[in-house]
Write a protein that holds these residues in place. Structure first.
Motif, mmCIF file in Angstrom:
data_model
loop_
_atom_site.group_PDB
_atom_site.id
_atom_site.type_symbol
_atom_site.label_atom_id
_atom_site.label_comp_id
_atom_site.label_asym_id
_atom_site.label_seq_id
_atom_site.Cartn_x
_atom_site.Cartn_y
_atom_site.Cartn_z
ATOM 1 N N GLY A 48 36.156 49.197 40.292
ATOM 2 C CA GLY A 48 35.735 47.697 40.476
ATOM 3 C C GLY A 48 35.291 47.714 41.946
ATOM 4 O O GLY A 48 34.609 48.895 42.252
ATOM 5 N N THR A 105 38.956 40.629 35.905
ATOM 6 C CA THR A 105 37.277 40.828 36.046
ATOM 7 C C THR A 105 36.804 40.463 37.310
ATOM 8 O O THR A 105 35.609 40.481 37.487
ATOM 9 C CB THR A 105 36.536 40.042 34.986
ATOM 10 O OG1 THR A 105 37.254 38.814 34.820
ATOM 11 C CG2 THR A 105 36.672 40.552 33.382
ATOM 12 N N THR A 108 33.115 37.991 40.961
ATOM 13 C CA THR A 108 31.875 38.707 41.294
ATOM 14 C C THR A 108 30.427 38.069 41.361
ATOM 15 O O THR A 108 29.414 38.605 41.483
ATOM 16 C CB THR A 108 31.422 39.985 40.441
ATOM 17 O OG1 THR A 108 31.571 39.528 39.143
ATOM 18 C CG2 THR A 108 32.411 41.054 40.633
ATOM 19 N N ASP A 318 41.291 38.806 41.878
ATOM 20 C CA ASP A 318 40.311 37.697 42.213
ATOM 21 C C ASP A 318 39.756 36.896 41.208
ATOM 22 O O ASP A 318 39.363 35.742 41.455
ATOM 23 C CB ASP A 318 38.920 38.517 42.862
ATOM 24 C CG ASP A 318 39.145 39.273 44.009
ATOM 25 O OD1 ASP A 318 40.137 39.181 44.636
ATOM 26 O OD2 ASP A 318 37.973 39.735 44.791
HETATM 27 C C1 LIG Z 1 31.527 44.646 49.792
HETATM 28 C C2 LIG Z 1 32.967 44.309 49.767
HETATM 29 C C3 LIG Z 1 34.032 44.972 50.788
HETATM 30 C C4 LIG Z 1 35.398 44.795 50.633
HETATM 31 N N1 LIG Z 1 36.146 45.319 51.535
HETATM 32 C C5 LIG Z 1 37.501 45.235 51.467
HETATM 33 C C6 LIG Z 1 38.522 45.759 52.363
HETATM 34 O O1 LIG Z 1 37.950 46.619 53.220
HETATM 35 N N2 LIG Z 1 39.651 45.544 52.390
HETATM 36 C C7 LIG Z 1 40.512 44.792 51.405
HETATM 37 O O2 LIG Z 1 41.365 44.601 51.254
HETATM 38 N N3 LIG Z 1 39.387 44.182 50.500
HETATM 39 C C8 LIG Z 1 37.967 44.178 50.481
HETATM 40 N N4 LIG Z 1 37.066 43.636 49.692
HETATM 41 C C9 LIG Z 1 37.779 42.640 48.747
HETATM 42 C C10 LIG Z 1 38.372 43.507 47.632
HETATM 43 O O3 LIG Z 1 37.579 44.398 47.119
HETATM 44 C C11 LIG Z 1 38.777 42.648 46.322
HETATM 45 O O4 LIG Z 1 39.309 41.468 46.740
HETATM 46 C C12 LIG Z 1 39.305 43.262 45.109
HETATM 47 O O5 LIG Z 1 38.538 44.578 45.043
HETATM 48 C C13 LIG Z 1 39.488 42.371 44.044
HETATM 49 O O6 LIG Z 1 40.278 43.101 43.089
HETATM 50 P P1 LIG Z 1 39.892 42.895 41.440
HETATM 51 O O7 LIG Z 1 40.594 43.902 40.607
HETATM 52 O O8 LIG Z 1 40.448 41.667 41.364
HETATM 53 O O9 LIG Z 1 38.514 42.618 41.194
HETATM 54 P P2 LIG Z 1 37.123 43.872 41.309
HETATM 55 O O10 LIG Z 1 37.514 44.883 42.349
HETATM 56 O O11 LIG Z 1 36.143 42.874 41.499
HETATM 57 O O12 LIG Z 1 37.058 44.376 40.037
HETATM 58 C C14 LIG Z 1 36.698 43.992 38.736
HETATM 59 C C15 LIG Z 1 36.056 44.521 37.846
HETATM 60 O O13 LIG Z 1 35.838 44.144 36.401
HETATM 61 C C16 LIG Z 1 34.553 44.380 36.006
HETATM 62 N N5 LIG Z 1 34.251 43.639 34.914
HETATM 63 C C17 LIG Z 1 33.691 42.354 35.243
HETATM 64 N N6 LIG Z 1 33.462 41.444 33.970
HETATM 65 C C18 LIG Z 1 33.540 42.473 33.044
HETATM 66 C C19 LIG Z 1 33.383 42.379 31.653
HETATM 67 N N7 LIG Z 1 32.975 41.197 31.134
HETATM 68 N N8 LIG Z 1 33.821 43.425 30.969
HETATM 69 C C20 LIG Z 1 34.332 44.497 31.559
HETATM 70 N N9 LIG Z 1 34.438 44.756 32.914
HETATM 71 C C21 LIG Z 1 34.111 43.784 33.554
HETATM 72 C C22 LIG Z 1 33.712 44.533 37.081
HETATM 73 O O14 LIG Z 1 32.701 45.716 36.870
HETATM 74 C C23 LIG Z 1 34.785 45.206 38.103
HETATM 75 O O15 LIG Z 1 34.742 46.520 37.989
HETATM 76 C C24 LIG Z 1 35.873 43.739 49.841
HETATM 77 C C25 LIG Z 1 34.913 43.026 48.904
HETATM 78 C C26 LIG Z 1 33.545 43.491 48.946
HETATM 79 C C27 LIG Z 1 32.575 42.737 48.105
#
Ligand SMILES: Cc1cc2nc3c(=O)[nH]c(=O)nc-3n(C[C@H](O)[C@H](O)[C@H](O)COP(=O)(O)OP(=O)(O)OC[C@H]3O[C@@H](n4cnc5c(N)ncnc54)[C@H](O)[C@@H]3O)c2cc1C
Length: 351
Positions: A48, A105, A108, A318
């Motif tokens: 992710g 997911t 995004t 998220d």
């Molecule tokens: C540029 C950037 C820098 C950041 N830096 C920091 C930091 O330094 N420290 C910090 O704590 N937080 C940081 N954040 C925030 C942090 O990365 C997110 O809050 C965190 O990654 C959220 O985790 P998640 O697993 O909920 O979602 P995500 O990490 O967004 O993962 C979601 C995954 O689901 C996949 N996906 C989506 N839809 C589908 C589908 N239909 N089928 C299959 N797969 C799918 C996506 O491809 C993705 O891989 C940053 C965010 C960004 C954008």
């Protein structure tokens, strides 16, 4: 670190959709509890935003992210990449073939800037730039979206914008401006922002410090927005027009940005990066499976219970709370795993 596979398997199958920190945390815990876990990820590598959002200089991909994923694979978790659920993977298989599903997911959906010239070449969402860069770093190649020798304008003063600044500096940009629509924060806490609240004060992050060290000043300009992008004959962006704004109350009492006439400025820009935040989870999959969402378009599920409107389907990270932090995603992934285990087994030992 050595892999620790569970000694006993329950025979239950769990699907995790999305492999960011929420999905990885959920998968690790559910596997520990003895369930057979498959993670579906639409990108070509798992992780992710740990993989394709946060740049390599902040979080090493080979030494940290991929090392952990390899450990998880050895512990028995199956990762299926290039699997976009709702596109090339039929979402109904989860309800038919798996005993439970955890949706992770992410949020995004990027905020766009639909102004004149938005479609010019060289105007990109921050994530297009950061993803291309990380892929290039991992391949030992030069990024196809490159800031080298260019006047770069980053629109958005948050953390994603900072990562675009830091990455552009590493590419060797010619100049850098970061545009922020909000006012410059005060140097000291305001009266309505006392301890122990998070201090909303001016600070330089690593990207601004690096830009200031090379170009002599913090690259951010405040209370400013972009009116239009201007292109050359080949359709490449060459400059943009900014305007200063003032925040004024409308008749409903809401603060809205008001452009200040006569403050327009034309600035050179051959690379523009849109880093204006995220609007929430992408809706296509959520609509297709008909899961209930809240007023902010996130998946509706209580923190602590993580159950969605579909029995046996949980949501974490998220996609449930909106764009946040890695620690929250891990907390939610672990919590959703605990509740998923309770749903499958009637009781749980997961924390
Ligand atoms: C540029 C950037 C820098 C950041 N830096 C920091 C930091 O330094 N420290 C910090 O704590 N937080 C940081 N954040 C925030 C942090 O990365 C997110 O809050 C965190 O990654 C959220 O985790 P998640 O697993 O909920 O979602 P995500 O990490 O967004 O993962 C979601 C995954 O689901 C996949 N996906 C989506 N839809 C589908 C589908 N239909 N089928 C299959 N797969 C799918 C996506 O491809 C993705 O891989 C940053 C965010 C960004 C954008």
């Amino acid at each position: 670190m050595v892999p620790e596979a569970p000694k006993v398997r329950t025979g239950k199958k769990v699907a995790v959709i999305g492999s960011g920190p929420a999905g990885l945390a959920a998968a690790a815990q559910l596997n520990l509890a003895g369930h057979t876990v498959t993670v579906f990820e639409r990108a070509d590598r798992p992780g992710g935003l740990l993989m394709y959002g946060i740049p390599n200089m902040k979080l090493d991909k080979q030494e940290v992210v991929l090392r952990r994923i390899k450990l998880m694979e050895k512990e028995g978790i199956k990762f299926i990449c290039n699997a976009n659920v709702g596109d090339n993977v039929e979402p109904q298989i989860f309800l038919k073939e798996y005993d439970a599903t955890v949706i992770c997911t992410g949020a995004t959906q990027p905020r766009d800037l639909p102004i004149e010239g938005r479609n010019l070449k060289g105007v990109h969402f921050a994530m297009e730039f950061l993803t291309a860069n990380t892929k290039a770093v991992l391949a030992g190649a030069s990024s196809p979206i490159n800031a080298a020798g260019k006047d770069v304008v980053v629109i958005g003063g948050g953390d994603t914008g900072t990562d675009c600044v830091g990455t552009s500096m590493r590419h060797g940009c010619k100049s850098l401006v970061q545009i922020e629509i909000l006012p410059k924060p005060p140097m000291e806490r305001a009266a309505d922002n006392p301890w122990p609240e998070w201090p909303k004060v001016y600070k330089m992050d690593y990207g601004q410090e690096e830009a200031a060290a090379k170009f002599g000043a913090d690259p951010r300009i405040y209370l400013t927005t972009v009116k239009k992008f201007v292109g050359d004959e080949a359709g490449n962006v060459k400059e943009l027009v900014t305007v200063e704004i003032k925040w004024e109350k409308n008749d409903k009492g809401q603060f809205i940005p008001k452009e200040q006439p006569g403050t327009e400025k034309t600035r050179p820009a051959q690379l523009v990066l849109l880093a204006m935040g995220f609007l929430g989870p992408e809706q296509a999959l959520l609509k297709e499976i008909n899961v209930e969402t809240d007023a902010r378009s996130n998946i509706k599920a209580e923190h602590g219970a993580f159950t969605t409107s579909i029995p046996g389907v949980f949501a974490a990270g998220d996609c449930r709370r909106g764009q946040s932090l890695v620690v929250w995603a891990i907390n939610e992934g672990r919590g959703a795993a605990r509740e998923c285990d309770r749903f499958l087994m009637g009781a749980t030992d997961l924390p």
